[in-house]
Write an enzyme that holds these catalytic residues in place. Structure first.
Site, PDB file in Angstrom:
ATOM      1  N   LYS A   1       6.001   2.476   7.036  1.00  0.00           N
ATOM      2  CA  LYS A   1       5.485   1.342   7.805  1.00  0.00           C
ATOM      3  C   LYS A   1       5.851   1.480   9.287  1.00  0.00           C
ATOM      4  CE  LYS A   1       5.506  -1.772   3.824  1.00  0.00           C
ATOM      5  NZ  LYS A   1       6.109  -2.992   3.238  1.00  0.00           N
TER       6      LYS A   1
ATOM      7  N   TYR B   1      -3.710  -5.263   1.049  1.00  0.00           N
ATOM      8  CA  TYR B   1      -2.866  -6.373   0.592  1.00  0.00           C
ATOM      9  C   TYR B   1      -3.695  -7.546   0.054  1.00  0.00           C
ATOM     10  CZ  TYR B   1       1.298  -4.038   2.466  1.00  0.00           C
ATOM     11  OH  TYR B   1       2.331  -3.153   2.696  1.00  0.00           O
TER      12      TYR B   1
ATOM     13  N   ASN C   1      10.619  -3.746   5.557  1.00  0.00           N
ATOM     14  CA  ASN C   1      11.279  -2.935   4.523  1.00  0.00           C
ATOM     15  C   ASN C   1      10.871  -1.462   4.564  1.00  0.00           C
ATOM     16  OD1 ASN C   1       8.746  -3.297   3.489  1.00  0.00           O
ATOM     17  ND2 ASN C   1       9.379  -4.290   1.596  1.00  0.00           N
TER      18      ASN C   1
ATOM     19  N   HIS D   1       6.166   1.441   1.813  1.00  0.00           N
ATOM     20  CA  HIS D   1       5.394   0.874   0.704  1.00  0.00           C
ATOM     21  C   HIS D   1       5.160   1.974  -0.316  1.00  0.00           C
ATOM     22  CE1 HIS D   1       2.205  -1.095  -1.590  1.00  0.00           C
ATOM     23  NE2 HIS D   1       1.606   0.071  -1.554  1.00  0.00           N
TER      24      HIS D   1
ATOM     25  N   GLU E   1      -5.247   2.308  -3.811  1.00  0.00           N
ATOM     26  CA  GLU E   1      -4.691   2.432  -2.461  1.00  0.00           C
ATOM     27  C   GLU E   1      -5.019   3.801  -1.846  1.00  0.00           C
ATOM     28  OE1 GLU E   1      -0.593   1.379  -3.214  1.00  0.00           O
ATOM     29  OE2 GLU E   1      -1.120  -0.721  -3.535  1.00  0.00           O
TER      30      GLU E   1
HETATM   31  P1  CMP Z   1       5.158  -3.906   0.031  1.00  0.00           P
HETATM   32  O1  CMP Z   1       5.772  -3.129  -1.062  1.00  0.00           O
HETATM   33  O2  CMP Z   1       4.429  -3.165   1.094  1.00  0.00           O
HETATM   34  O3  CMP Z   1       4.159  -4.969  -0.604  1.00  0.00           O
HETATM   35  C1  CMP Z   1       3.856  -6.185   0.014  1.00  0.00           C
HETATM   36  C2  CMP Z   1       4.742  -6.474   1.189  1.00  0.00           C
HETATM   37  O4  CMP Z   1       4.778  -7.833   1.552  1.00  0.00           O
HETATM   38  C3  CMP Z   1       6.167  -6.132   0.808  1.00  0.00           C
HETATM   39  O5  CMP Z   1       6.311  -4.750   0.744  1.00  0.00           O
HETATM   40  C4  CMP Z   1       6.933  -6.881   1.874  1.00  0.00           C
HETATM   41  O6  CMP Z   1       6.893  -6.177   3.107  1.00  0.00           O
HETATM   42  C5  CMP Z   1       6.081  -8.131   1.979  1.00  0.00           C
HETATM   43  N1  CMP Z   1       6.544  -9.191   1.108  1.00  0.00           N
HETATM   44  C6  CMP Z   1       6.458  -9.248  -0.227  1.00  0.00           C
HETATM   45  N2  CMP Z   1       6.967 -10.396  -0.692  1.00  0.00           N
HETATM   46  C7  CMP Z   1       7.375 -11.076   0.381  1.00  0.00           C
HETATM   47  C8  CMP Z   1       7.992 -12.326   0.551  1.00  0.00           C
HETATM   48  N3  CMP Z   1       8.266 -13.135  -0.481  1.00  0.00           N
HETATM   49  N4  CMP Z   1       8.286 -12.705   1.791  1.00  0.00           N
HETATM   50  C9  CMP Z   1       7.984 -11.887   2.810  1.00  0.00           C
HETATM   51  N5  CMP Z   1       7.406 -10.687   2.716  1.00  0.00           N
HETATM   52  C10 CMP Z   1       7.107 -10.290   1.509  1.00  0.00           C
END
Ligand code: CMP
Length: 158
Positions: free
Chosen positions: A12, A52, A115, A118, A129
């Site tokens: 990311k 998403y 984070n 992905h 994806e």
């Molecule tokens: P990712 O694995 O890319 O999939 C969806 C993304 O949304 C996740 O990583 C986080 O970056 C974000 N995300 C998922 N759940 C939450 C949440 N409850 N609050 C904030 N961000 C979230």
């Protein structure tokens, strides 16, 4: 004979901006997984909406789109036996605070919204994806991985 799987991984914008690309990619190479597609790209609102779609309408969706479009990402297709589970184990829980020590999110991130990486949660999601980010001709699976010959020796004939 076990089937090889493909999974989609994205470094990311925070991973790119923090100079973590090499460190993270190295982990997948060290594991013996085969990177069969890789490119840097800017995620547009349209791509973010497709990727998403399951999160559209959730409270964190607007900030998720803002984050994922805030700079280039590195998109990858990774192949290997049980690649989906293997990569998710290496990536760790969505919230870095819950991720096991030694996982990418535990080692490089602190906040759920940022984070760093992905990874697809199933083979089906992976197919979907990969289709969003890669054309078939951008995937290269016919080269011979020397590492694979050893790490998968028990699994199939090379
Ligand atoms: P990712 O694995 O890319 O999939 C969806 C993304 O949304 C996740 O990583 C986080 O970056 C974000 N995300 C998922 N759940 C939450 C949440 N409850 N609050 C904030 N961000 C979230």
């Amino acid at each position: 004979m076990r089937e090889e799987e493909r999974t989609f991984v994205a470094l990311k914008p925070d991973a790119v901006k923090r100079g973590l690309m090499g460190k993270i990619i190295e982990r997948f190479e060290n594991k013996g997984l085969k990177i069969i597609g890789m490119k840097m790209l800017q995620v547009t609102n349209e791509i973010a909406e497709k990727h998403y779609e399951e999160h559209i309408g959730k409270p964190f969706y607007p900030s998720l789109v803002k984050y994922i479009t805030s700079g280039p990402i590195v998109a990858m297709v990774i192949q290997g036996f049980d690649a989906v589970a293997a990569v998710r184990q290496m990536v760790g829980a969505t919230n870095p605070l819950n991720a096991d020590v030694g996982t990418i999110r535990a080692d490089f991130a602190q906040v759920m919204q940022y984070n760093v990486i992905h990874a697809s949660d199933s083979v089906e999601s992976g197919k979907r994806e990969i289709g969003i980010y890669f054309k078939p001709e951008e995937i290269f699976d016919s080269w011979e991985s020397q590492v694979e010959k050893i790490v998968y020796e028990q699994e199939r004939e090379f």
